[in-house]
Structure formats: structure tokens, C-alpha cells
Design a protein around this motif. Structure first.
Motif, mmCIF file in Angstrom:
data_model
loop_
_atom_site.group_PDB
_atom_site.id
_atom_site.type_symbol
_atom_site.label_atom_id
_atom_site.label_comp_id
_atom_site.label_asym_id
_atom_site.label_seq_id
_atom_site.Cartn_x
_atom_site.Cartn_y
_atom_site.Cartn_z
ATOM 1 N N GLN A 26 0.883 -0.747 -0.163
ATOM 2 C CA GLN A 26 -0.403 0.209 -0.076
ATOM 3 C C GLN A 26 0.801 1.413 0.171
ATOM 4 O O GLN A 26 1.647 0.834 0.570
ATOM 5 N N LEU A 27 0.858 1.984 -1.029
ATOM 6 C CA LEU A 27 1.794 3.349 -1.297
ATOM 7 C C LEU A 27 0.080 4.335 -1.684
ATOM 8 O O LEU A 27 -0.445 4.027 -2.310
ATOM 9 N N LYS A 28 1.184 5.491 -2.131
ATOM 10 C CA LYS A 28 0.445 6.559 -2.492
ATOM 11 C C LYS A 28 1.141 6.754 -4.043
ATOM 12 O O LYS A 28 2.217 6.136 -4.439
ATOM 13 N N ALA A 29 -0.052 7.093 -5.188
ATOM 14 C CA ALA A 29 1.432 7.368 -6.192
ATOM 15 C C ALA A 29 2.328 8.018 -6.283
ATOM 16 O O ALA A 29 2.426 8.986 -5.657
ATOM 17 N N ASN A 30 3.044 7.781 -7.201
ATOM 18 C CA ASN A 30 4.635 8.480 -7.437
ATOM 19 C C ASN A 30 5.631 8.456 -6.366
ATOM 20 O O ASN A 30 6.667 8.419 -6.070
ATOM 21 N N GLU A 31 4.897 7.368 -5.737
ATOM 22 C CA GLU A 31 5.517 6.563 -4.305
ATOM 23 C C GLU A 31 6.588 5.593 -4.837
ATOM 24 O O GLU A 31 5.899 4.629 -5.823
ATOM 25 N N ALA A 32 7.657 5.139 -4.252
ATOM 26 C CA ALA A 32 8.566 3.803 -5.050
ATOM 27 C C ALA A 32 8.168 2.790 -3.692
ATOM 28 O O ALA A 32 8.013 2.940 -2.977
ATOM 29 N N LEU A 33 8.423 2.059 -4.497
ATOM 30 C CA LEU A 33 8.337 0.348 -3.645
ATOM 31 C C LEU A 33 9.753 -0.629 -4.813
ATOM 32 O O LEU A 33 10.495 -0.559 -5.476
ATOM 33 N N ASN A 34 10.168 -1.848 -3.634
ATOM 34 C CA ASN A 34 10.826 -2.316 -4.063
ATOM 35 C C ASN A 34 10.400 -3.908 -4.325
ATOM 36 O O ASN A 34 9.563 -4.158 -3.760
ATOM 37 N N TYR A 35 11.006 -4.446 -5.462
ATOM 38 C CA TYR A 35 10.341 -5.716 -5.312
ATOM 39 C C TYR A 35 11.358 -6.759 -5.705
ATOM 40 O O TYR A 35 12.571 -6.853 -6.802
ATOM 41 N N SER A 36 11.971 -7.774 -5.595
ATOM 42 C CA SER A 36 13.035 -8.682 -5.215
ATOM 43 C C SER A 36 12.693 -9.950 -5.804
ATOM 44 O O SER A 36 11.712 -10.454 -5.506
ATOM 45 N N ASP A 90 1.053 1.007 -16.049
ATOM 46 C CA ASP A 90 1.469 1.767 -15.428
ATOM 47 C C ASP A 90 1.704 2.617 -13.891
ATOM 48 O O ASP A 90 1.755 3.095 -13.413
ATOM 49 N N VAL A 91 3.107 1.118 -14.072
ATOM 50 C CA VAL A 91 4.129 0.804 -13.165
ATOM 51 C C VAL A 91 5.628 1.307 -13.250
ATOM 52 O O VAL A 91 5.929 0.533 -14.495
ATOM 53 N N GLU A 92 6.143 2.568 -13.602
ATOM 54 C CA GLU A 92 7.374 2.478 -13.872
ATOM 55 C C GLU A 92 9.108 1.434 -13.437
ATOM 56 O O GLU A 92 8.606 1.445 -12.667
ATOM 57 N N LYS A 93 9.436 1.342 -13.577
ATOM 58 C CA LYS A 93 10.564 0.102 -13.934
ATOM 59 C C LYS A 93 12.145 0.629 -13.623
ATOM 60 O O LYS A 93 11.627 0.945 -15.035
ATOM 61 N N TYR A 94 12.679 0.443 -13.460
ATOM 62 C CA TYR A 94 14.417 1.008 -13.584
ATOM 63 C C TYR A 94 14.640 -0.718 -13.965
ATOM 64 O O TYR A 94 14.412 -1.888 -13.735
ATOM 65 N N LYS A 103 16.818 -7.283 -7.922
ATOM 66 C CA LYS A 103 15.573 -5.871 -7.334
ATOM 67 C C LYS A 103 15.392 -5.186 -7.976
ATOM 68 O O LYS A 103 16.054 -4.309 -9.082
ATOM 69 N N TYR A 104 13.355 -4.936 -8.348
ATOM 70 C CA TYR A 104 13.529 -3.932 -9.292
ATOM 71 C C TYR A 104 12.727 -2.767 -7.934
ATOM 72 O O TYR A 104 12.131 -2.793 -7.893
#
Length: 611
Positions: A322-332, A354-358, A380-381
Motif C-alpha cells: 500500500q502506497l501513494k502514487a509517485n512513491e517507490a516500492l522495491n520488488y526482489s 502504469d507502473v514505471e520500472k528501472y 532488485k527492481y
């Protein structure tokens, strides 16, 4: 003392009589082989024998064969019914590399200043069993048959029997991508004075990883082979992953040893009272090892298979749901197990549109041992949802081939539900726990409607038609012309790859020396000598345009002489390379690491100055 001279006095006429008989015999040179028909990869012995004291021997060309041992020298003196004969033999262990019929030409031996030639020999090489041939080759590298060994003491035949290198692999029939290990061990029962590395094995067709030994000193152990005890030292241990299927060969590891052994002396008192020895160089190498690599089966191969071979598990995790738009989260995504972990590519995960990834950050916790490569690799994304809503990260399907069961395995990761609430469009995006350095801001990606006063100008006082406009119009073609000239100049300067390597050789060597300086400061002696050794060889490879397969000290000396480098500098280089190689196996007395470092810098600077 009187007794010693009395014995010598009595023996002198006897020795004179023997020598007169020896020189009266006709000199004969013969060549013989243990087999005239061999299989590919099977070892055999060729021996050149002369009934006299040879002054020099020029061997024939062994084209079509690989020399795995030799020259091995032995000599004998026999006296039967008053007839005394002296014989000397030089032998080589050879391995046939390709099928066909070959002729080994005559060898030349100089006796009493006169040249004598041996007979030529014909050898037929036929197709053979790779496993059997490899075994026979290793047997040949270990030593000769018992012919002459029991009756000749302290000669080359004894050395060949008591000094050899053995290559051992834990698998000879792996799958493509399956890990295997090879160990190169030195077996000896002779007195070793010095050694040098002639040729490292070429692992063509394999991805290789050497197992680092934390102990800088060579550890010796006792091992028995067919009832004979040997002093054994492990030279190298390497993990291999076959990159293609088919028949692959592990080339030999070749070394030169200086062996101290008892020797006959011309001094008659040494002959009766002992005390004579000589140091002799012997070149030995391990036998080539044949590896038959099986291709991965096509039956049952999953659609998303990317080449993972071994035994693995997969685990996916998310730091927040759960987070707000334009906040980051980490997927491992963490892959653990044993196998070709270091060869895995970044997995393709389907994230919501709609989720920007690096690009993922890769973290390895991998160890290498004789059992293989094991540990884990984590991807780690950093993800940034741009809009509110509910999103689903679909399961990732990881597939690998298990060489034990011979089957493919597919492991799904868990799915994640993310709830994104409305956020501040101008707020900074929170950096994630993986030390992400680029903190993105939404208002840097899309500019918002301006609410402040706009900068307006009067009609007719604009940029069009001004001096700045004219100069900017001329600046464009000028910059284009400059860019075109720079591109042409760069292409002209770099079209000769040999010259590019020549120019960059010093910079590459400087990086190795800088790393060696760090290891010197840290007190890591083995890593220091390893860095100096690689730095010098890498520099010479680029500077002299010598490929890695042909990079040896003799080729280096020849190439340096061709560019007019003086012999004093060549000698310093050779001594430094030998010192670094010796220091990788045992402590080197007489020279400090700082002296070796300064000497290496001086050698490179002198070559740059004179080349």
C-alpha cells in the motif's frame, strides 16, 4: 688418504682400457617406437638411442602429434666378457591428434664432432575410444614401463616415472551448462630446485572460474598410486561450465622443473667417494582430457527457459503493498541453489503498464568450491506507480534443467496485489532501500501548467532577425562540420586495431599496477603477485600484438628483439615474470614486494621509452 690415491692408481689403467674399447666401436643411431598403430588421444613413446656419448641432439618434427613429455634422457655402461659399451637414449611421449598416416623424420645426433642420423618411422593413427585414450595418455604422463628403469639410477627415465602432472575431472559426460571441476596435481618423488609455468590450459568451449586458494604456500600431501607413495601438491582447481555440446578437450598444463639428481663425475675420487650431482631441466605436462558434452533435450523445454542448469529455488518479495502514487516500492526476485548462477540473465517480469520500472540491481552471494558454484543471485527492481488504483504483479515463471533427473523444472513465484492511493503530483519520489541514487521527480518528467506571471515581449522586439539569430544559424553548420571532422579523425585513428592496442597497453598495465599497489598496502602477497603477473602479460600481449594462446616468454623475447629492445631489459623482464610465477606457489626469498613493484614499473617505462 693414502688408500684413496692407491685405489685411484689401480683403477686408472682399467678406465683407460675401457675408453680405448669404447672409441673403437662404430657409432649407430636408431629410432624406435613402442607402437606403430595408435588411437587418437592414445600415448606412445619414441626413443632415439646412440652407442656413444652424444654431444648434441636435434629432434625431428613431430607434426601431427602432441608432445606430452620429453626429452627424457637415460644412459648406461655395460661390460660383458671384457667388451664395454656405452649407450644413451632420448625419449618423448607423444599423442596422436588426428587420424591418418604420419612419418616421423630422422633425428640428428652429434658424437665426437660428427653428425649421425637415425632412421625414419611411420605411425598410423586410427579412430579410438576417447575415454580409453585419455586414460592411456594420463598413464603415459605418469611414467614409462619398467624397461631400463630398474637398471638405470638417477637418469631421465627415473625422473619421468617420479615427476608428473595429472589432470582429474569429476565428470566426463556432462550436459551443456552443467558444472564440473578439474584439478591439476603435481606428483613427485625427486628433489625439485626450481619451477616455471610454460602454458596454462586453454578452456575453449567452457566458462571457467578458478577456485582461489587462501593459503599462499603450497600444501603437500602423501598419495599412493599402484602401491607407490608420492608427494602431491594441488597446482590449480577450476570450475567449468560447457558452453556448447559435442566433444571438447581440456588442453594440458605445462611446466618446467629444475631437478637435482646424482650424476657421474669425471673426477675419479668423486666416482669412488660420492658427492657429485647435477641440476637438469625437465619439461612435463598433463595429458589432455576429453569431455563429451551432451546437448540439453528439446523434449519438455519450457517456453521461457533461459539456460539455467543445476538445482534452484526462487523467492519473490515486495517491501510494501500500500502506497501513494509517485512513491517507490522495491520488488526482489532471489534465485538460490547450485549451478551456473553467474551465467543467469536478468529475468523478464511482466509489471503493470502504469507502473514505471528501472533496470534491476544485481546482488550476488556466491561461493566456489570443489563441489561447484552455490549461493544466490538477487534482482532488485525499483517500481513507481504513477496513478492511483489496484495493480497486480503477476507470478514469474523460473525454469531450469536438473542434470541429476535429466528433466526441466518450472518454479512459479507468488503474485502480489498493490493498492495505490492518490498522491501529490509534485511530491518527490521516495528512494528505495537498495541505495538507488537517482531520485526521480514527476514535475521533471511532465511540466505542469504555469500559474505564475509569463515573460512577455513587445511586438517587433523578438529574437527573429537579430544578430543573435544570425549567429545561431551559422553556429549549427559550424558545429556539424566540427562533429564530422572529429568523427573522421577518430575513425582514422582507431581503424588499426593493432595500433589501438599498442597505445592503450600502458594504460591497461597502469590499472593492474594500481591494483597491485592496493594489495601491497593490504599485505595480500598472493593477490599482489597475481596482479603484477597479469599486468605484465596483459601489457606485453597488447604492446606486441601477441594472442593469449601464443603468449610465452620465448615469443615475448623474440618480439622485443624485433623492436630493438636491448638484452639487459629483456633479461630483467624474464626474471621478474619468473619471480612472480614462483611467488604464486611459494614464498620467494631475496626480493621484497616493493622491489618487484618498482622493477615492474621500471620495465614498462623502459619499454615505452625505447619501443
Amino acid at each position: 688418504m693414502k688408500a684413496k690415491y692407491f685405489i685411484a692408481y689401480l683403477m686408472f689403467p682399467v678406465l683407460l682400457f675401457w675408453s680405448s674399447i669404447l672409441f673403437a666401436n662404430d657409432v649407430k643411431v636408431t629410432a624406435s617406437v613402442s607402437k606403430t598403430e595408435v588411437a587418437v588421444g592414445e600415448a606412445f613413446e619414441i626413443t632415439f638411442t646412440v652407442n656413444g656419448n652424444a654431444e648434441r641432439f636435434d629432434p625431428p618434427s613431430f607434426a601431427g602429434f602432441q608432445v606430452i613429455s620429453g626429452p627424457n634422457q637415460s644412459s648406461s655402461m655395460t661390460s660383458i666378457n671384457g667388451n664395454t659399451t656405452v649407450s644413451m637414449s632420448l625419449s618423448y611421449d607423444l599423442v596422436g591428434t588426428q587420424e591418418g598416416e604420419y612419418t616421423i623424420g630422422a633425428g640428428s645426433i652429434v658424437v665426437n664432432g660428427k653428425v649421425y642420423k637415425s632412421n625414419a618411422l611411420k605411425i598410423k593413427v586410427v579412430k579410438g575410444n576417447p575415454a580409453q585414450s585419455s586414460s592411456q595418455s594420463r598413464a603415459a604422463a605418469r611414467g614409462r614401463t619398467q624397461t631400463n628403469v630398474q637398471t638405470v639410477t638417477g637418469n631421465a627415465a627415473d625422473v619421468a616415472k617420479n615427476l608428473f602432472i595429472k589432470a582429474s575431472v569429476n565428470k566426463t559426460n556432462p550436459y551443456q551448462g552443467e558444472q564440473l571441476t578439474v584439478s591439476y596435481k603435481l606428483y613427485t618423488n625427486v628433489n625439485l630446485v626450481d619451477n616455471s609455468l610454460d602454458k596454462l590450459p586453454d578452456f575453449n568451449g567452457f566458462w571457467s572460474q578458478e577456485i582461489k586458494n587462501t593459503n599462499p604456500n603450497v600444501e603437500w600431501a602423501i598419495e599412493k598410486i599402484k602401491g607407490v607413495s608420492y608427494h602431491v601438491a594441488t597446482l590449480k582447481q577450476i570450475i567449468l561450465f560447457p558452453e556448447r555440446s559435442g566433444n571438447l578437450v581440456l588442453d594440458p598444463l605445462a611446466m618446467t622443473f629444475l631437478v637435482r639428481q646424482a650424476a657421474p663425475s669425471m673426477d675419479i675420487f668423486d666416482q669412488f667417494f660420492g658427492g657429485s650431482y647435477k641440476d637438469t631441466k625437465y619439461k612435463i605436462s598433463s595429458a589432455p582430457v576429453n569431455i563429451h558434452v551432451r546437448p540439453l533435450p528439446e523434449n519438455g523445454k519450457p517456453a521461457g527457459f533461459q539456460g539455467a542448469v543445476g538445482q534452484f529455488s526462487v523467492q519473490a518479495s515486495l517491501d510494501k503493498t500500500q502506497l501513494k502514487a509517485n512513491e517507490a516500492l522495491n520488488y526482489s526476485l532471489k534465485i538460490s541453489g547450485t549451478g551456473n548462477l553467474k551465467l543467469l540473465n536478468a529475468p523478464t517480469v511482466n509489471f503493470p503498464a502504469d507502473v514505471e520500472k528501472y533496470d534491476p540491481k544485481v546482488e550476488d552471494q556466491i561461493s566456489e568450491s570443489l563441489t561447484g558454484v552455490s549461493g544466490s543471485r538477487a534482482y532488485k527492481y525499483l517500481l513507481i506507480p504513477r496513478h492511483e488504483g489496484s495493480y497486480t504483479i503477476e507470478p514469474f515463471q523460473f525454469s531450469y534443467f536438473n542434470p541429476v533427473s535429466g528433466k526441466y523444472v518450472s518454479l512459479p513465484s507468488r503474485a502480489f496485489q498493490i493498492k495505490v492511493s492518490k498522491g501529490d503530483p509534485g511530491a518527490n519520489v521516495t528512494a528505495y532501500s537498495g541505495n538507488q541514487q537517482d531520485i526521480k521527480m514527476l514535475n521533471k518528467d511532465i511540466m505542469y501548467i504555469k500559474t505564475t506571471d509569463l515573460a512577455l515581449s513587445e511586438n517587433g522586439k523578438n529574437f527573429y532577425g537579430s544578430l543573435g539569430y544570425v549567429l545561431s544559424m551559422l553556429l549549427g553548420p559550424a558545429l556539424f562540420g566540427l562533429a564530422w571532422w572529429s568523427k573522421k579523425r577518430y575513425e582514422e585513428k582507431n581503424k588499426d586495431l593493432v595500433q589501438v592496442k599498442w597505445r592503450k597497453a600502458n594504460k591497461i598495465a597502469a590499472r593492474h599496477l594500481a591494483f597491485a599497489a592496493k594489495q601491497l598496502a593490504a599485505g595480500d602477497q598472493k593477490a599482489f603477485y597475481e596482479a603484477i603477473y597479469k599486468g605484465l602479460y596483459g601489457y606485453l600481449s597488447d604492446k606486441l600484438n601477441i594472442s593469449a594462446a601464443e603468449l610465452n616468454i620465448e615469443h615475448i623475447r623474440t618480439s622485443l628483439r624485433a623492436i630493438n629492445i636491448n638484452e639487459e631489459l629483456i633479461g630483467r623482464l624474464g626474471n621478474t615474470l619468473e619471480l612472480c610465477e614462483m611467488a604464486r606457489y611459494a614464498p620467494v626469498p631475496g626480493s621484497t614486494e616493493q622491489e618487484v613493484f618498482d622493477q615492474s614499473k621500471s620495465i614498462i617505462n623502459d619499454i615505452e621509452t625505447h619501443a
